[in-house]
Design a protein around this motif. Structure first.
Motif, PDB file in Angstrom:
ATOM      1  N   GLN A 278       0.833  -1.209   0.000  1.00  0.00           N
ATOM      2  CA  GLN A 278       0.000   0.000   0.000  1.00  0.00           C
ATOM      3  C   GLN A 278       0.868   1.259   0.000  1.00  0.00           C
ATOM      4  OE1 GLN A 278      -3.913  -0.024   1.853  1.00  0.00           O
ATOM      5  NE2 GLN A 278      -3.253  -1.746   3.091  1.00  0.00           N
ATOM      6  N   VAL A 279       1.944   1.225   0.765  1.00  0.00           N
ATOM      7  CA  VAL A 279       2.852   2.372   0.821  1.00  0.00           C
ATOM      8  C   VAL A 279       3.392   2.710  -0.573  1.00  0.00           C
ATOM      9  CG1 VAL A 279       5.157   3.060   1.609  1.00  0.00           C
ATOM     10  CG2 VAL A 279       3.525   2.095   3.243  1.00  0.00           C
ATOM     11  N   LEU A 280       3.687   1.683  -1.363  1.00  0.00           N
ATOM     12  CA  LEU A 280       4.365   1.876  -2.647  1.00  0.00           C
ATOM     13  C   LEU A 280       3.441   1.734  -3.851  1.00  0.00           C
ATOM     14  CD1 LEU A 280       7.655  -0.036  -1.753  1.00  0.00           C
ATOM     15  CD2 LEU A 280       7.312   2.442  -1.867  1.00  0.00           C
ATOM     16  N   THR A 281       2.139   1.945  -3.643  1.00  0.00           N
ATOM     17  CA  THR A 281       1.171   1.915  -4.734  1.00  0.00           C
ATOM     18  C   THR A 281       0.684   3.329  -5.026  1.00  0.00           C
ATOM     19  OG1 THR A 281       0.409  -0.330  -4.219  1.00  0.00           O
ATOM     20  CG2 THR A 281      -1.090   1.074  -5.476  1.00  0.00           C
ATOM     21  N   PRO A 282       0.716   3.773  -6.292  1.00  0.00           N
ATOM     22  CA  PRO A 282       0.235   5.124  -6.611  1.00  0.00           C
ATOM     23  C   PRO A 282      -1.237   5.298  -6.248  1.00  0.00           C
ATOM     24  CG  PRO A 282       1.440   4.185  -8.469  1.00  0.00           C
ATOM     25  CD  PRO A 282       1.227   3.072  -7.480  1.00  0.00           C
ATOM     26  N   VAL A 283      -1.571   6.466  -5.738  1.00  0.00           N
ATOM     27  CA  VAL A 283      -2.952   6.755  -5.370  1.00  0.00           C
ATOM     28  C   VAL A 283      -3.806   6.901  -6.630  1.00  0.00           C
ATOM     29  CG1 VAL A 283      -2.514   9.257  -5.291  1.00  0.00           C
ATOM     30  CG2 VAL A 283      -4.451   8.301  -4.035  1.00  0.00           C
ATOM     31  N   ARG A 284      -5.079   6.493  -6.535  1.00  0.00           N
ATOM     32  CA  ARG A 284      -6.021   6.735  -7.629  1.00  0.00           C
ATOM     33  C   ARG A 284      -6.965   7.858  -7.202  1.00  0.00           C
ATOM     34  NH1 ARG A 284      -6.110   4.112 -12.160  1.00  0.00           N
ATOM     35  NH2 ARG A 284      -4.873   2.202 -12.311  1.00  0.00           N
ATOM     36  N   LEU A 285      -7.089   8.838  -8.068  1.00  0.00           N
ATOM     37  CA  LEU A 285      -7.989   9.942  -7.801  1.00  0.00           C
ATOM     38  C   LEU A 285      -9.430   9.491  -8.018  1.00  0.00           C
ATOM     39  CD1 LEU A 285      -6.019  12.815  -9.594  1.00  0.00           C
ATOM     40  CD2 LEU A 285      -5.890  12.092  -7.202  1.00  0.00           C
ATOM     41  N   ASN A 286     -10.365  10.341  -7.615  1.00  0.00           N
ATOM     42  CA  ASN A 286     -11.776   9.987  -7.754  1.00  0.00           C
ATOM     43  C   ASN A 286     -12.164   9.726  -9.201  1.00  0.00           C
ATOM     44  OD1 ASN A 286     -11.925  10.457  -5.022  1.00  0.00           O
ATOM     45  ND2 ASN A 286     -12.947  12.435  -5.184  1.00  0.00           N
ATOM     46  N   SER A 287     -11.434  10.331 -10.139  1.00  0.00           N
ATOM     47  CA  SER A 287     -11.706  10.130 -11.560  1.00  0.00           C
ATOM     48  C   SER A 287     -11.281   8.751 -12.039  1.00  0.00           C
ATOM     49  CB  SER A 287     -10.961  11.185 -12.382  1.00  0.00           C
ATOM     50  OG  SER A 287      -9.554  11.009 -12.230  1.00  0.00           O
ATOM     51  N   GLY A 288     -10.512   8.042 -11.202  1.00  0.00           N
ATOM     52  CA  GLY A 288      -9.965   6.747 -11.596  1.00  0.00           C
ATOM     53  C   GLY A 288      -8.560   6.828 -12.139  1.00  0.00           C
ATOM     54  N   LYS A 289      -8.068   8.046 -12.385  1.00  0.00           N
ATOM     55  CA  LYS A 289      -6.715   8.205 -12.912  1.00  0.00           C
ATOM     56  C   LYS A 289      -5.696   8.113 -11.779  1.00  0.00           C
ATOM     57  CE  LYS A 289      -8.040  11.098 -16.844  1.00  0.00           C
ATOM     58  NZ  LYS A 289      -7.868  12.423 -17.499  1.00  0.00           N
ATOM     59  N   PRO A 290      -4.560   7.451 -12.038  1.00  0.00           N
ATOM     60  CA  PRO A 290      -3.536   7.357 -10.999  1.00  0.00           C
ATOM     61  C   PRO A 290      -2.734   8.648 -10.904  1.00  0.00           C
ATOM     62  CG  PRO A 290      -2.768   6.263 -12.974  1.00  0.00           C
ATOM     63  CD  PRO A 290      -4.178   6.714 -13.269  1.00  0.00           C
ATOM     64  N   PHE A 291      -2.205   8.897  -9.714  1.00  0.00           N
ATOM     65  CA  PHE A 291      -1.238   9.977  -9.520  1.00  0.00           C
ATOM     66  C   PHE A 291       0.011   9.344  -8.934  1.00  0.00           C
ATOM     67  CE2 PHE A 291       0.970  13.589  -7.922  1.00  0.00           C
ATOM     68  CZ  PHE A 291       0.605  14.632  -8.771  1.00  0.00           C
ATOM     69  N   PRO A 292       1.208   9.718  -9.413  1.00  0.00           N
ATOM     70  CA  PRO A 292       2.439   8.995  -9.039  1.00  0.00           C
ATOM     71  C   PRO A 292       2.945   9.295  -7.628  1.00  0.00           C
ATOM     72  CG  PRO A 292       2.980  10.815 -10.491  1.00  0.00           C
ATOM     73  CD  PRO A 292       1.477  10.757 -10.421  1.00  0.00           C
ATOM     74  N   TYR A 293       2.111   8.984  -6.640  1.00  0.00           N
ATOM     75  CA  TYR A 293       2.527   9.175  -5.248  1.00  0.00           C
ATOM     76  C   TYR A 293       1.855   8.119  -4.391  1.00  0.00           C
ATOM     77  CZ  TYR A 293       4.221  11.769  -1.172  1.00  0.00           C
ATOM     78  OH  TYR A 293       4.894  12.142  -0.036  1.00  0.00           O
ATOM     79  N   GLY A 294       2.633   7.502  -3.492  1.00  0.00           N
ATOM     80  CA  GLY A 294       2.095   6.528  -2.559  1.00  0.00           C
ATOM     81  C   GLY A 294       1.937   7.145  -1.190  1.00  0.00           C
ATOM     82  N   PHE A 295       2.522   6.512  -0.155  1.00  0.00           N
ATOM     83  CA  PHE A 295       2.511   7.053   1.202  1.00  0.00           C
ATOM     84  C   PHE A 295       3.924   7.537   1.532  1.00  0.00           C
ATOM     85  CE2 PHE A 295      -0.888   3.713   2.703  1.00  0.00           C
ATOM     86  CZ  PHE A 295      -1.780   4.211   1.763  1.00  0.00           C
ATOM     87  N   GLY A 296       4.214   8.807   1.271  1.00  0.00           N
ATOM     88  CA  GLY A 296       5.552   9.337   1.545  1.00  0.00           C
ATOM     89  C   GLY A 296       6.589   8.950   0.516  1.00  0.00           C
ATOM     90  N   TRP A 297       6.166   8.464  -0.638  1.00  0.00           N
ATOM     91  CA  TRP A 297       7.058   8.075  -1.731  1.00  0.00           C
ATOM     92  C   TRP A 297       6.478   8.564  -3.059  1.00  0.00           C
ATOM     93  CZ3 TRP A 297      11.574   5.003  -1.471  1.00  0.00           C
ATOM     94  CH2 TRP A 297      11.841   4.396  -0.235  1.00  0.00           C
ATOM     95  N   GLY A 298       7.338   9.154  -3.918  1.00  0.00           N
ATOM     96  CA  GLY A 298       6.963   9.364  -5.298  1.00  0.00           C
ATOM     97  C   GLY A 298       7.145   8.061  -6.053  1.00  0.00           C
TER      98      GLY A 298
END
Length: 466
Positions: A278-298
């Motif tokens: 989970q820490v190293l997985t890019p976040v998904r925005l509400n639109s479903g598109k990913p953003f290249p940031y996890g938990f304290g990591w790009g």
């Protein structure tokens, strides 16, 4: 402090590098030459560099001076301040609480803050970890860096910041979010987040000197932080002791300790496998598109392979830690100058070790959006006149008003009229469109990163000299 002219600084940087213990294996001499040349170019007093490949430490070395007044050399044991590189440790402290069942990533943060505004109800712990909460950075507001705040006072200050966008809809870096995560760790565990890290992360990994900042304590091998002011080296600016204890990036650590942290990251220690995922997985925005940031990591890519990295800046220190997963290569750079750019060291070293990891050279591309270019020129004119306002932005990044805005206005006035525009890059970042323009005047060439949100307001405005 005595005045330190540029010529003396260059003499200091030209002196031999200092190593406490030789790193195993031979490192290409080009790396050393590059590091020294980059230090001279950036006027950095001291740098520590670590290179680890396939779990073997190729380099653990200091260059220049940790303390210019006493001419103390940098070594692997020199203590630097973390800046936001400390956020990955805060994320680990949070995940330890998740594993212990004390909180869930889906918990609304109002569960932990009595008196929080109603606008915070949809904001979850995950939103804070991924900078998608919509809570602005406290640096955007009227924050007093010389005042000692309690945790409750910091939380109350955050309550008054207007949420900029619906949680999960956008990404905007927020130190406030990580400050709040430190408060949450204390409220669910009953312990200061720094003590949680000391027992559950630092000690198990052999990070013997990593700790929360304290300027009052005697800290062996502590470096001094510096800033350049009108070409002269000055000591770091003072902030209140309480602001050097918050969870948005207030750690002391050495190169040796970060090499130990790298070993822990490689072996996926201190956290469960699912937590690391989970820490190293890019976040998904509400639109479903990913953003290249996890938990304290790009969470990015370079040369067709994953690149996990993060930097930090605080009180005259700049830091950067990057992991090129395909090459199983980690590079750590710690510097003691506010204006330093440690990512240039990382990028240059990576390219020397593997040319495929070089930052791609940008070439002009066809400009198929003349309306966007016209809008860009209009915004450049507004920036030159100093009339850009928060209303022009989809959200405001920390430090833009007034610091960056004033600096950009000055640089644009000095450059003069834009004679030529060249589009070098267009890409999607989450829901935003990002453009990189090269702007040429009669005397200067500038590069502008311009981001536009779906409603065409500014999502990013960053100007640099080529």
């Amino acid at each position: 402090m005595p005045r330190l002219g540029a010529s003396l600084l260059l003499v200091l940087l030209a002196l031999e590098s200092h190593t406490v213990a030789p790193a195993p294996g031979a490192t290409d001499a080009r790396v050393d030459d590059f590091i020294r040349a980059e230090m001279e170019r950036q006027h950095i007093p001291g740098v520590a560099v670590g290179i680890i490949k396939q779990a073997t430490v190729l380099k653990s070395e200091g260059y220049g001076f940790a303390n210019v007044e006493h001419m103390v050399p940098v070594g692997p044991e020199t203590i630097f301040q973390s800046g936001s590189l400390g956020k990955q440790f805060t994320a680990a402290a949070v995940m330890l609480q998740v594993e212990a069942g004390r909180l869930a990533l889906t918990d609304s943060i109002t569960k932990f803050f009595r008196g929080a505004p109603d606008a915070w109800r949809p904001i979850t712990v995950r939103h804070l970890l991924t900078h998608t909460s919509g809570i602005p950075d406290y640096a955007v507001g009227t924050f007093d860096y010389r005042r000692d705040y309690t945790e409750d006072e910091l939380a109350n200050f955050a309550f008054k910041l207007a949420v900029e966008f619906p949680p999960g809809s956008r990404w905007n870096y927020s130190n406030t979010g990580y400050l709040l995560l430190g408060v949450i760790v204390r409220r669910v565990s009953g312990r200061f987040y720094g003590d949680v890290l000391a027992d559950a992360v630092f000690k198990p990994l052999g990070m013997t000197t990593t700790r929360i900042i304290s300027e009052a304590d005697i800290v062996p091998h502590r470096a001094a932080g510096y800033r350049l002011e009108k070409g002269e080296l000055k000591n770091q600016e003072w902030v209140s002791p309480s602001l050097n204890t918050t969870a948005d990036g207030a750690l002391y650590f050495s190169l040796r300790d970060l090499i130990a942290w790298d070993a822990g990251v490689r072996a996926r220690r201190v956290l469960a496998a699912d937590s690391w995922n989970q820490v190293l997985t890019p976040v998904r925005l509400n639109s479903g598109k990913p953003f290249p940031y996890g938990f304290g990591w790009g969470i990015e890519e370079r040369g067709g392979q994953p690149l996990h990295q993060h930097g930090g800046a605080w009180q005259g220190f700049k830091t950067h830690y990057a992991r090129f997963l395909g090459d199983d290569l980690s590079i750590i750079v710690l510097a003691n100058l506010q204006q330093a750019d440690p990512s240039r060291f990382v990028d240059g070293i990576a390219a020397i070790l593997d040319p495929a990891l070089a930052v791609p050279e940008l070439r002009p591309i066809e400009d198929r959006e003349p309306k966007v270019t016209a809008r860009m020129l209009q915004l450049i004119d507004q920036a030159r006149k100093g009339v850009l306002s928060p209303a022009d932005f989809a959200y405001v990044r920390a430090g833009f008003f007034p610091d960056a805005a004033d600096r950009y206005a000055k640089e644009l006035r000095e450059a003069g009229a834009v004679r030529r525009t060249t589009l070098l890059e267009r890409r999607e970042l989450g829901d935003d469109r990002i453009y990189l323009y090269e702007l040429a005047s009669d005397t200067t060439t500038l590069r502008l990163h311009l981001g536009l949100a779906p409603d065409d307001r500014i999502a990013l405005f960053s100007l640099t000299k080529k």
